[in-house]
Design a protein around this motif. Sequence first.
Motif, PDB file in Angstrom:
ATOM      1  N   ASN A  23       4.015  -5.814   5.420  1.00 54.36           N
ATOM      2  CA  ASN A  23       3.336  -6.681   6.385  1.00 54.36           C
ATOM      3  C   ASN A  23       1.850  -6.356   6.510  1.00 54.36           C
ATOM      4  O   ASN A  23       1.208  -6.749   7.481  1.00 54.36           O
ATOM      5  CB  ASN A  23       4.045  -6.618   7.738  1.00 54.36           C
ATOM      6  N   GLY A  24       1.330  -5.625   5.526  1.00 53.21           N
ATOM      7  CA  GLY A  24      -0.108  -5.475   5.402  1.00 53.21           C
ATOM      8  C   GLY A  24      -0.756  -4.382   6.220  1.00 53.21           C
ATOM      9  O   GLY A  24      -1.982  -4.359   6.364  1.00 53.21           O
ATOM     10  N   PHE A  25       0.032  -3.450   6.763  1.00 54.20           N
ATOM     11  CA  PHE A  25      -0.543  -2.372   7.552  1.00 54.20           C
ATOM     12  C   PHE A  25      -1.031  -1.227   6.662  1.00 54.20           C
ATOM     13  O   PHE A  25      -0.552  -1.040   5.541  1.00 54.20           O
ATOM     14  CB  PHE A  25       0.488  -1.821   8.538  1.00 54.20           C
ATOM     15  N   ASP A  26      -1.974  -0.463   7.192  1.00 57.27           N
ATOM     16  CA  ASP A  26      -2.335   0.827   6.620  1.00 57.27           C
ATOM     17  C   ASP A  26      -1.262   1.808   7.094  1.00 57.27           C
ATOM     18  O   ASP A  26      -1.152   2.077   8.288  1.00 57.27           O
ATOM     19  CB  ASP A  26      -3.726   1.234   7.117  1.00 57.27           C
ATOM     20  N   VAL A  27      -0.473   2.339   6.156  1.00 58.87           N
ATOM     21  CA  VAL A  27       0.728   3.109   6.518  1.00 58.87           C
ATOM     22  C   VAL A  27       0.599   4.560   6.061  1.00 58.87           C
ATOM     23  O   VAL A  27       0.197   4.830   4.923  1.00 58.87           O
ATOM     24  CB  VAL A  27       2.002   2.493   5.886  1.00 58.87           C
ATOM     25  N   PHE A  28       0.959   5.474   6.938  1.00 56.37           N
ATOM     26  CA  PHE A  28       0.986   6.899   6.606  1.00 56.37           C
ATOM     27  C   PHE A  28       2.273   7.500   7.161  1.00 56.37           C
ATOM     28  O   PHE A  28       2.626   7.287   8.325  1.00 56.37           O
ATOM     29  CB  PHE A  28      -0.222   7.618   7.200  1.00 56.37           C
ATOM     30  N   VAL A  29       2.988   8.245   6.313  1.00 53.53           N
ATOM     31  CA  VAL A  29       4.240   8.902   6.702  1.00 53.53           C
ATOM     32  C   VAL A  29       4.008  10.409   6.740  1.00 53.53           C
ATOM     33  O   VAL A  29       3.486  10.988   5.779  1.00 53.53           O
ATOM     34  CB  VAL A  29       5.373   8.568   5.718  1.00 53.53           C
ATOM     35  N   SER A  30       4.395  11.029   7.846  1.00 49.32           N
ATOM     36  CA  SER A  30       4.240  12.474   7.997  1.00 49.32           C
ATOM     37  C   SER A  30       5.577  13.097   8.383  1.00 49.32           C
ATOM     38  O   SER A  30       6.225  12.653   9.326  1.00 49.32           O
ATOM     39  CB  SER A  30       3.199  12.770   9.089  1.00 49.32           C
ATOM     40  N   ASP A  31       5.975  14.116   7.639  1.00 44.87           N
ATOM     41  CA  ASP A  31       7.241  14.808   7.910  1.00 44.87           C
ATOM     42  C   ASP A  31       6.988  16.297   7.897  1.00 44.87           C
ATOM     43  O   ASP A  31       6.482  16.834   6.903  1.00 44.87           O
ATOM     44  CB  ASP A  31       8.298  14.427   6.863  1.00 44.87           C
ATOM     45  N   ALA A  45       6.560   4.404  -4.885  1.00 41.52           N
ATOM     46  CA  ALA A  45       6.696   3.088  -5.516  1.00 41.52           C
ATOM     47  C   ALA A  45       6.020   1.995  -4.696  1.00 41.52           C
ATOM     48  O   ALA A  45       5.471   1.037  -5.255  1.00 41.52           O
ATOM     49  CB  ALA A  45       8.180   2.767  -5.721  1.00 41.52           C
ATOM     50  N   PHE A  46       6.033   2.135  -3.382  1.00 38.03           N
ATOM     51  CA  PHE A  46       5.391   1.143  -2.511  1.00 38.03           C
ATOM     52  C   PHE A  46       3.944   1.517  -2.177  1.00 38.03           C
ATOM     53  O   PHE A  46       3.322   0.899  -1.325  1.00 38.03           O
ATOM     54  CB  PHE A  46       6.203   0.960  -1.223  1.00 38.03           C
ATOM     55  N   GLU A  47       3.452   2.579  -2.853  1.00 40.11           N
ATOM     56  CA  GLU A  47       2.070   3.039  -2.677  1.00 40.11           C
ATOM     57  C   GLU A  47       1.772   3.371  -1.200  1.00 40.11           C
ATOM     58  O   GLU A  47       0.754   2.968  -0.638  1.00 40.11           O
ATOM     59  CB  GLU A  47       1.068   2.004  -3.214  1.00 40.11           C
ATOM     60  N   ILE A  48       2.706   4.113  -0.621  1.00 40.52           N
ATOM     61  CA  ILE A  48       2.574   4.536   0.779  1.00 40.52           C
ATOM     62  C   ILE A  48       2.150   6.002   0.800  1.00 40.52           C
ATOM     63  O   ILE A  48       2.794   6.863   0.198  1.00 40.52           O
ATOM     64  CB  ILE A  48       3.906   4.351   1.529  1.00 40.52           C
ATOM     65  N   ASP A  49       1.072   6.284   1.497  1.00 37.25           N
ATOM     66  CA  ASP A  49       0.556   7.642   1.617  1.00 37.25           C
ATOM     67  C   ASP A  49       1.488   8.475   2.493  1.00 37.25           C
ATOM     68  O   ASP A  49       1.965   7.990   3.532  1.00 37.25           O
ATOM     69  CB  ASP A  49      -0.852   7.585   2.226  1.00 37.25           C
ATOM     70  N   PHE A  50       1.738   9.719   2.095  1.00 33.11           N
ATOM     71  CA  PHE A  50       2.639  10.564   2.879  1.00 33.11           C
ATOM     72  C   PHE A  50       2.258  12.026   2.743  1.00 33.11           C
ATOM     73  O   PHE A  50       1.526  12.422   1.833  1.00 33.11           O
ATOM     74  CB  PHE A  50       4.103  10.350   2.458  1.00 33.11           C
ATOM     75  N   GLU A  51       2.785  12.827   3.676  1.00 34.24           N
ATOM     76  CA  GLU A  51       2.673  14.280   3.592  1.00 34.24           C
ATOM     77  C   GLU A  51       4.008  14.894   3.997  1.00 34.24           C
ATOM     78  O   GLU A  51       4.789  14.276   4.736  1.00 34.24           O
ATOM     79  CB  GLU A  51       1.563  14.796   4.508  1.00 34.24           C
ATOM     80  N   GLU A  52       4.272  16.103   3.512  1.00 31.89           N
ATOM     81  CA  GLU A  52       5.485  16.822   3.897  1.00 31.89           C
ATOM     82  C   GLU A  52       5.135  18.271   4.200  1.00 31.89           C
ATOM     83  O   GLU A  52       4.135  18.799   3.741  1.00 31.89           O
ATOM     84  CB  GLU A  52       6.554  16.733   2.802  1.00 31.89           C
TER      85      GLU A  52
END
Length: 445
Positions: A23-31, A45-52
């Motif tokens: 839906n076009g958001f700037d997305v960041f996942v943090s775990d 695969a969805f080009e979503i930025d993340f950190e672990e």
Amino acid sequence: MKRIVILGSGESGTGAAILAKRNGFDVFVSDRGKIADAYKAELAAFEIDFEEGEHTESKILNASEIIKSPGIPEKSPLIKQLRAAGIPIISEIEFAYRYKGDSKIVGITGSNGKSTTTSLLYHICQVAGIDSALVGNIGYSIARQVALDPKEYYITEISSFQLDDIVDFKADIAILLNITEDHLDRYDYKFENYIASKFKIVKNQKEDDYFIYNEDDPVIVKYMKQYLPHSILLPFTMKNEVRQGAYIKDEKMLIKFKEEQWNMNVNDFTIIGKHNQSNSMAAGIAASVMNIRSDKTRDAVTTFSALEHRLQKVLTIKGVDYINDSKSTNVNSTWFALECIDKKVVLILGGVDKGNDYSILDELVEEKVKAIVCLGVDNSLIHDHFDGMVDTIVDTSNMDDCIKACYSLAEQGDVVLLSPSCASFDLFKNFEDRGEQFIAAVKGL
């Protein structure tokens, strides 16, 4: 561009991330923990930025909105910091609700029976050919389903943790099965806080929505006046006849909805126990509201298979039945399991205690339990309560030793029941791991 930060990368978090990205958001996942390889691959695969392995505050505190994993408690320092900063925090089901379109949600909650009732209703939908998905606290996250494979109906198991952070989320059909003490460690050991969380299932319902509830549950009945549902009320009960809803009489389940009435014999149900009769009534009413024909519901109820780790018979060895009920992570769930069994029981209890009141089990334990085998790091609370009530209580700290102890204690005609009343995280990854180890150890006898 609005920035969505998602805390937690499990099924809920990853599903929310995919929906946000689509839906076009700037997305960041943090775990703060490790991200499972399968979810990491999906995020990439969805080009979503993340950190672990950490929460980088500079990447989180600039969020427009936070989607929080149900597993993160309100008392977490990061959540307190976000609250203080005034950044909105919502649950994944709230986010998914915004994008569901004209699809309908059946939301199912309760302390016990959620997974069984949700799975049964989904099975009814499958038999009836309804375009539906099994989502929520079971199966895929609703956000993932909305993003990748939208359906006409989302049959949604919802925990109190998921309800805690809703704002506008609404179930078209809400089901409240029961409310008993559970997760009190998460709710400051105040039962009223947990009750309030469960009643959020009706918080946003309108006059043309439906609320299916257990009229036999004293907590639900007591607090109905306080939370005043605006929706159409459809009770289910084993004690009275009702004008609309469902009840049991003369071993028949009767469903009444609008001008229609139909029934079926409870002895034809494939899942046993009075609690499962309640679950079947709830699912049957929901099916009627969804305009599913009664013959399809009958067919489904008579072909439904019990869930894994829920009163799952594993093997009979030398006349002893071994039953896996690892999903019983609270005392009431163990009560339901014992209520179903009419033989002498060697009962496996133990794990992470969540503020359990074991006295609920006293009558059934005195009647049916010949021995308790404890399976946990700390079994002191079980000993404190049951010493003197049960002749034999044995301590074990791994599944192999537990099953060997059960094997030596059980005699022909007995049942060995894994129904721990506790969470599994002291010795196991989760309740599924505990159940699978139980199955493997039994098969190894």
